[in-house]
Design an enzyme around this catalytic site. Structure first.
Site, short mmCIF file in Angstrom:
data_model
loop_
_atom_site.label_atom_id
_atom_site.label_comp_id
_atom_site.label_asym_id
_atom_site.label_seq_id
_atom_site.Cartn_x
_atom_site.Cartn_y
_atom_site.Cartn_z
N CYS A 43 -6.10 1.58 6.06
CA CYS A 43 -6.74 0.47 6.21
C CYS A 43 -6.39 -0.07 7.67
O CYS A 43 -5.23 0.56 8.02
CB CYS A 43 -6.59 -0.63 5.29
N CYS B 243 -2.41 -0.67 7.58
CA CYS B 243 -1.61 0.77 7.50
C CYS B 243 -1.66 1.36 8.85
O CYS B 243 -0.83 2.10 9.36
CB CYS B 243 -2.09 1.49 6.36
N GLU C 32 0.98 3.86 1.81
CA GLU C 32 1.42 4.18 3.19
C GLU C 32 2.57 3.45 3.80
O GLU C 32 3.54 4.05 4.02
CB GLU C 32 0.11 4.09 4.32
N HIS D 198 0.91 -1.14 0.00
CA HIS D 198 0.10 0.02 -0.15
C HIS D 198 0.90 1.40 0.09
O HIS D 198 2.01 1.16 0.63
CB HIS D 198 -0.95 0.03 1.28
#
Length: 144
Positions: free
Chosen positions: A78, A81, A50, A48
Site C-alpha cells: 500500500c 508501506c 511489511e 501491516h
C-alpha cells in the site's frame, strides 16, 4: 523467500487477519525478519506485514536503513508501506499479487514514481501471483 512470505500470510489468515506476509532478506540471501499482518490483533492499522518485518530487521541489524536488503511480500504494498520501503532504503522489492484498489507501487499513487521520491528500489512484481491472489480471494469470500 516467497514461500516463507506465503506461510506468514496463511498464519495471518488463521488469526483472522488479511492474509499478507512479508520477509526481509539480508545481503547474503538469509531471511532476517518475517511477519504477517497483525492489525486486528494489535489494534493498529499500521501493523501491516511489511512494516512489522522492516521494523524487526532494522532492530536486529541496529540500523535505520536496510540498503543491502530485499523485501518479499505477498501483495503489492500500500502507499504507507511503499513510503516506508523508501525510508528504509530497501534494495529490492519483490511482491506477489497486484493490488489495483489499494496498491501504492504499480497502482494508485505509485510512490516510487512520484516527483520527489527519495529512494526507488528495484521492483519485481507478480512472483507466485496466482497463489497469493487466491489466498486473498478465499479469505474475503469466506467473510461475505
Amino acid at each position: 523467500m516467497m514461500e516463507l512470505a506465503l506461510r506468514e500470510a496463511r498464519a495471518a489468515a488463521a488469526r483472522g487477519e488479511v492474509p499478507v506476509g512479508a520477509v526481509v532478506v539480508g545481503p547474503d540471501g538469509t531471511p532476517i525478519a518475517w511477519a504477517g499482518n497483525r492489525c486486528e490483533e494489535l489494534h493498529d492499522p499500521t501493523a501491516h506485514a511489511e512494516m512489522l518485518a522492516l521494523r524487526e530487521a532494522a532492530r536486529l541489524l541496529g540500523s535505520t536503513r536496510l540498503p543491502g536488503c530485499d523485501l518479499v511480500v505477498t501483495l503489492e504494498p500500500c502507499p504507507m508501506c511503499a513510503a516506508a520501503i523508501g525510508f528504509f532504503r530497501v534494495r529490492r522489492l519483490v511482491f506477489g499479487a497486484y493490488d489495483p484498489k489499494g496498491g501504492g507501487v504499480e497502482h494508485g499513487p505509485r510512490i516510487f514514481a512520484a516527483p520527489g521520491a527519495g529512494h526507488c528500489p528495484e521492483i519485481v512484481g507478480g512472483v507466485r501471483e496466482r497463489e497469493a491472489a487466491e489466498l486473498l480471494k478465499a479469505f474475503f469470500n469466506a467473510r461475505r
